[in-house]
Enzyme design. Structure first.
Site, PDB file in Angstrom:
ATOM      1  N   HIS A 131       2.340  19.127 -17.177  1.00  0.00           N
ATOM      2  CA  HIS A 131       1.793  20.083 -15.765  1.00  0.00           C
ATOM      3  C   HIS A 131       0.279  18.958 -15.814  1.00  0.00           C
ATOM      4  O   HIS A 131      -0.502  19.195 -14.750  1.00  0.00           O
ATOM      5  CB  HIS A 131       1.431  21.698 -15.743  1.00  0.00           C
ATOM      6  CG  HIS A 131       1.652  22.393 -16.287  1.00  0.00           C
ATOM      7  ND1 HIS A 131       2.876  23.263 -15.213  1.00  0.00           N
ATOM      8  CD2 HIS A 131       1.981  22.778 -17.726  1.00  0.00           C
ATOM      9  CE1 HIS A 131       3.568  24.129 -16.180  1.00  0.00           C
ATOM     10  NE2 HIS A 131       3.137  23.649 -17.521  1.00  0.00           N
ATOM     11  N   SER A 152      -6.456  -7.181  -3.537  1.00  0.00           N
ATOM     12  CA  SER A 152      -6.615  -6.699  -1.895  1.00  0.00           C
ATOM     13  C   SER A 152      -7.122  -7.427  -0.783  1.00  0.00           C
ATOM     14  O   SER A 152      -8.465  -8.649  -1.302  1.00  0.00           O
ATOM     15  CB  SER A 152      -7.361  -5.003  -1.897  1.00  0.00           C
ATOM     16  OG  SER A 152      -7.649  -4.863  -0.475  1.00  0.00           O
ATOM     17  N   LYS A 159     -10.645  -4.448  -6.167  1.00  0.00           N
ATOM     18  CA  LYS A 159      -8.477  -3.789  -5.805  1.00  0.00           C
ATOM     19  C   LYS A 159      -8.005  -5.100  -7.316  1.00  0.00           C
ATOM     20  O   LYS A 159      -7.785  -5.954  -7.547  1.00  0.00           O
ATOM     21  CB  LYS A 159      -8.168  -3.885  -4.720  1.00  0.00           C
ATOM     22  CG  LYS A 159      -8.589  -2.236  -4.557  1.00  0.00           C
ATOM     23  CD  LYS A 159      -8.992  -1.375  -4.571  1.00  0.00           C
ATOM     24  CE  LYS A 159      -7.432  -0.183  -4.813  1.00  0.00           C
ATOM     25  NZ  LYS A 159      -6.490  -0.123  -3.961  1.00  0.00           N
ATOM     26  N   GLU A 201       4.517  -0.086  -9.230  1.00  0.00           N
ATOM     27  CA  GLU A 201       4.502   0.537  -7.804  1.00  0.00           C
ATOM     28  C   GLU A 201       5.900   0.486  -6.658  1.00  0.00           C
ATOM     29  O   GLU A 201       6.940   1.069  -6.319  1.00  0.00           O
ATOM     30  CB  GLU A 201       3.211  -0.089  -6.719  1.00  0.00           C
ATOM     31  CG  GLU A 201       1.886   0.818  -7.016  1.00  0.00           C
ATOM     32  CD  GLU A 201       1.429   0.475  -6.488  1.00  0.00           C
ATOM     33  OE1 GLU A 201       0.755   1.254  -5.295  1.00  0.00           O
ATOM     34  OE2 GLU A 201       0.483  -0.874  -6.718  1.00  0.00           O
TER      35      GLU A 201
END
Ligand code: ARG
Length: 464
Positions: free
Chosen positions: A161, A282, A288, A295
């Site tokens: 979980h 970024s 970043k 991804e």
């Protein structure tokens, strides 16, 4: 109407040329030209067989085989002119052959149809693609074994979980991915057997009146078996669907793996570092460093599922035998194969470069009462029934939450408030090492078991 204006391959029956838009709409050459190598291989085998069958002379065969070799060179040199009015890869190559050889070129298509030709081409192409995919899969699995071996003793929290559950070793976690990929490998190898059956000789749908020798083409093309029914041979694309299903499962695994890498590289987890070459920055936020490769793999998984659904839907309403619908099999299949191959390649390059942050992983495992089950098991060994132990440890955890102490940080007196069965030896059980070392059976997380599993994994790879 002069026949020059109609398609040269079937102009005889037509009294007006095909509409220009329809010609474009029905053409597949823009995407099926990538089958050119396999189309040529199939044609050369067919020509050789026709000579053995007494349909072509040896001189005709030699001219065709050499002519096709030259056409392949033209295509690879970029000098071949692909024509949309010639519809597809098959007719483009055949037309060029006839242009080069004259009447001999026109004999190649004896005893076959584009229907069995295209079914043969896709199978030959997919067979090669599967082999290339298996190479990347192997490389990724070897990388996982390497990293798992290095990280056999590294402790991290295991989750259920997404809540801290029990400590595990990082090596053990990595080997979970190894297992999934082993099944993907099995599925692709199994799928390849059914891809590798020959439809050539089915002709348009009913077979051919020429004395073809299918075992000759079968052997020349390295197929494992000859398709047993001509209608089935030209029409079904179940082998492509099966590949997309196996590819979908593999991508689903890579996507889950990606999700973990994305989480682990986040400032919230900080379990691992990915080298800069697999990330981007970024344009606005200078701090970043984004895990783009995982991804994208996670995102691209949708394309492969789409290919699977698309092909299933493509086939479900088709009567026997070949229908033009089948021309729509190629783009999804190509895309699924490209996506899987590239994703595996990216992972195979990236996994060996994963840098675990061992102290942070260990600290995370220490938090969250990850050794609570170990304490319960300890009490079971002292003779209490498991349900009672579960209850006792629940109270201890509640106390820990209230006081901000982990189980291992409590004194013996504190622990004995919950059970007088608890003695000094409990502290060995409450350590992270004690916890992972205790799970010492096949498939368990103990470092010794991770090393044994790495060894089994290496043996598996060596047998492939
Ligand atoms: N381009 C076609 C395809 O991809 C080749 C077979 C065409 N056959 C036909 N009877 N029109 O399926």
């Amino acid at each position: 109407m002069s026949s020059e204006k109609t398609n040269q391959s079937w102009g005889g029956r037509f009294s007006e040329p095909v509409d220009a838009f329809v010609a474009r709409f029905t053409a597949s050459v823009d995407f099926d030209k990538r089958l050119y190598r396999h189309d040529i291989l199939g044609s050369q085998a067919h020509a050789r067989m026709l000579t053995q069958a007494g349909v072509l002379s040896e001189a005709e065969r030699d001219a065709i085989v050499a002519g096709l070799d030259e056409i392949r060179s033209e295509i690879e040199a970029g000098t071949f002119e692909w024509r949309v009015d010639l519809e597809d890869v098959h007719m483009n190559i055949e037309a060029r052959l006839t242009e080069r050889l004259g009447v001999v070129g026109k004999k190649l298509h004896t005893g076959r149809s584009r229907n069995d030709q295209v079914a043969t081409d896709i199978r030959l192409w997919l067979r090669d693609e599967i082999d290339a995919i298996l190479v990347e899969l192997n490389r990724l699995q070897a990388g996982l074994l390497q990293l798992a071996e290095t990280e056999a003793d590294t402790i991290m929290p295991g989750f259920t979980h997404l809540q801290t559950a029990q400590p595990v070793t990082f090596g053990h976690h990595l080997l979970a991915w190894f297992e999934m990929l082993s099944r993907d490998h099995e599925r692709l190898v199994d799928c390849r057997k059914r891809v590798n059956r020959m439809p050539l000789g089915s002709a348009a749908l009913a077979g051919t009146t020429y004395p073809i020798q299918r075992q000759v083409t079968c052997e020349l093309l390295g197929f494992e078996a000859i398709g047993g029914n001509s209608l089935d041979g030209v029409s079904d694309r179940d082998f492509a669907i099966e590949f997309c299903a196996a590819a979908s499962l593999a991508m689903m695994h890579l996507s889950r793996f990606s999700e973990e890498l994305v989480l682990w590289t986040s400032a919230q987890f900080q379990f691992i570092d990915l080298p800069d070459r697999f990330c981007t920055g970024s344009s606005i936020m200078p701090q970043k460093k984004n895990p783009d490769v995982p991804e994208l793999v996670r995102g691209k998984t949708g394309r492969v599922f789409g290919a699977l659904t698309g092909l299933l839907t493509l086939m479900k309403g088709q009567p026997l035998a070949y229908n033009k619908d089948n021309q729509e099999d190629k783009e999804p299949l190509f895309d699924a194969a490209d996506t899987l191959r590239d994703s595996l390649r990216a992972f195979a390059d990236m996994v060996p470069a994963i840098k675990p942050k061992r102290e942070i992983m260990r600290e995370a495992a220490r938090r969250g009462f990850s050794t609570a089950t170990d304490l319960a098991d300890y009490l079971v060994r002292k003779g209490l029934p498991f349900r009672d132990c579960h209850e006792i440890v629940g109270h201890a955890v509640k106390y820990g939450v209230d006081t901000g102490k982990d189980l291992a940080e409590m004194s013996l007196d504190e622990l004995r408030r919950f059970s007088d069965q608890i003695e000094q030896d409990v502290f060995a059980v409450l350590t992270l090492e004690g916890s992972v070392n205790a799970r010492d059976h096949i498939g368990g997380t103990a470092p010794a078991q991770v090393r044994a599993a790495v060894k089994r994994g290496r043996e598996l790879l060596a047998k492939r």
